[in-house]
Enzyme design. Structure first.
Site, short mmCIF file in Angstrom:
data_model
loop_
_atom_site.label_atom_id
_atom_site.label_comp_id
_atom_site.label_asym_id
_atom_site.label_seq_id
_atom_site.Cartn_x
_atom_site.Cartn_y
_atom_site.Cartn_z
CG ASP A 16 -2.02 -0.97 1.21
OD1 ASP A 16 -2.45 -1.35 0.10
OD2 ASP A 16 -2.47 -1.37 2.30
CG ASP A 124 -4.79 1.54 12.46
OD1 ASP A 124 -4.73 1.79 13.68
OD2 ASP A 124 -4.57 0.41 11.99
N1 ARG Z 1 -8.22 -3.88 15.24
C1 ARG Z 1 -7.00 -3.31 15.75
C2 ARG Z 1 -7.17 -1.86 16.07
O1 ARG Z 1 -8.05 -1.23 15.55
C3 ARG Z 1 -5.82 -3.54 14.84
C4 ARG Z 1 -5.84 -2.82 13.52
C5 ARG Z 1 -4.73 -3.17 12.55
N2 ARG Z 1 -4.78 -4.55 12.22
C6 ARG Z 1 -4.20 -5.15 11.16
N3 ARG Z 1 -4.29 -6.45 11.12
N4 ARG Z 1 -3.56 -4.50 10.26
O2 ARG Z 1 -6.43 -1.33 16.86
#
Ligand code: ARG
Length: 420
Positions: A16, A124
């Protein structure tokens, strides 16, 4: 000709963000890549090279491990932060530090904004965007993945067309994120919440069936709620967490399967591996059990849940989270002492705890000799404690819905002295 606008991109080296460098360039931006090491054990030199190769005008690499633990993880450990009773928040706690470093580099580089590779469906993006708004409202945030409308196949094709080397990680059916506080794994078969995580999901932790037959004991020393020693010896933050991830992982400790609520209204299933986090949160709790008063401990649980939710929801940099820390810090003055834990075949159990400040007093708790608790005072205390229900019963009759006559009914055996 107007100068190109400059963006500082959080660069992981994956598909990405590699495609993002090129895409942003094509949109007219000058891209500076910033890679922050939070303990993911990647080849940082190779990532830095790749950033330039793909089209960044400069590529920074910063070691953020110690800052991550001391400025973000320790306060969260002191708070006891666990999201929805399961997730120790590794990814969520890492984001505000990355955002802060992006902002700092953006200022150094006189950039107009920052960029990140988050999708529009996750938490995120919220954490990066809101942290940036809080720290530097003047900076813009560009999130190419949210805008470009390419799926994974499209990205791989785009990479091939533009001579972008495709990283080996695209082979994996999973999407992962990791730092010292834990590893997050989602996608692939994990999207079926009925499917048990297959063996290849786990990387840090051993299957409990393959764990050593002898337990491992660890003794963690805390000062004001912060872990400072391991097995009686002073230890720095990074070494401590790395050692506990190892020791816990070898004993299968720290596997979590969480069906969680994202901020954007989606329920999602994520697997976590977080041996050090699970062990340290448990040890810290055990020390609080023995040093905090009942009232402080119970109110602190409310604060912990609020803290976890705010950090999950991207509000690390916010007035309330700061204010909560003032409370948390004050509660930690007496959280000093040692906790011993036994790691064994997928479990971690507290084996002992002690503190020079402990409120647990043997002379009060004991059923043996040396009892200093005044049992004769109990009767009067309980008489007043029960005054309210006694009055209610006397004035208003039956208080409850229990049918006493049905309790001692047919299934009774009765013997009478002297026989029938
Ligand atoms: N669900 C978790 C959070 O929101 C992790 C997010 C990132 N996870 C991933 N497998 N890239 O903090």
């Amino acid at each position: 000709m107007a100068e190109r606008e400059k963006l500082v991109l959080a660069y992981s080296g994956g598909l990405d963000t590699s495609v993002a460098i090129r895409w942003l360039k094509d949109q007219g931006y000058d891209v500076v890549a910033l890679t922050i090491d939070l303990g993911e054990k990647k080849d940082l030199d190779a990532i830095q090279e790749r950033a330039l190769q793909v089209g960044a005008s400069a590529a920074y690499v910063v070691d953020g491990k110690k800052k991550f633990l001391e400025l973000f993880v320790w306060p969260s450990l002191q708070a006891g932060a666990v999201y929805e009773k399961e997730y120790p928040l590794a990814t969520a706690i890492g984001r505000p530090l990355i955002a802060a470093m992006l902002v700092q580099v953006a200022r150094q580089e006189n950039a107009q904004g920052i960029a990140h590779g988050c999708t529009g469906k996750g938490n995120d993006q919220v954490r990066f965007d809101v942290s940036t708004q809080a720290l530097a409202p003047e900076l813009k945030v560009v999130a190419p993945v949210r805008e470009w409308g390419m799926n994974r196949e499209d990205e791989i094709e785009y990479a091939a067309q533009h001579g972008i080397p495709v990283p080996a990680s695209v082979e994996s059916p999973y999407s992962t994120d990791e730092n010292l506080w834990g590893r997050s794994i989602e996608a692939g078969i994990l999207e079926d919440p009925w499917a048990e995580p297959p063996g290849d999901v786990w990387d840090w932790t051993r299957d409990p069936r393959d764990c050593p037959d002898e337990p491992t004991y660890v003794e963690i020393g805390f000062k004001e709620g912060i872990p400072v020693s391991l097995d009686g010896k002073p230890v720095d933050s990074v070494t401590l967490v790395e050692t506990l991830n190892q020791a816990g992982g070898q004993n299968g400790v720290g596997r979590i399967d969480h069906l969680e609520n994202r901020l954007v209204g989606i329920k999602s299933r994520e697997i976590y591996e977080a041996p050090a986090a699970v062990i340290l949160l448990q040890a810290h709790q055990a020390l609080e059990d023995i040093t905090l008063t009942k009232d402080v401990a119970r109110f602190k649980d409310v604060v912990a849940a609020q803290w976890a939710q705010m950090v999950y929801d991207g509000l690390w940099f916010s007035p309330l989270r700061e204010a909560l820390y003032a409370f948390v810090k004050h509660t930690q003055r007496h959280v000093n002492g040692e906790v011993r834990l036994k790691l064994y075949k997928g479990t971690s159990m507290v084996a002992g705890r002690k503190s020079k400040d402990q409120l647990y007093r043997m002379e009060l708790a004991t059923y043996g000799r040396g009892d200093q608790f005044d049992q004769s005072a109990a009767a009067g205390f309980i008489k007043l404690w029960g005054q309210g229900v006694r009055t209610a019963s006397q004035v208003q009759g039956q208080l409850h819905s229990l049918d006493l006559s049905a309790l001692v009914g047919g299934d009774v055996k009765k013997l009478t002295a002297g026989g029938e």
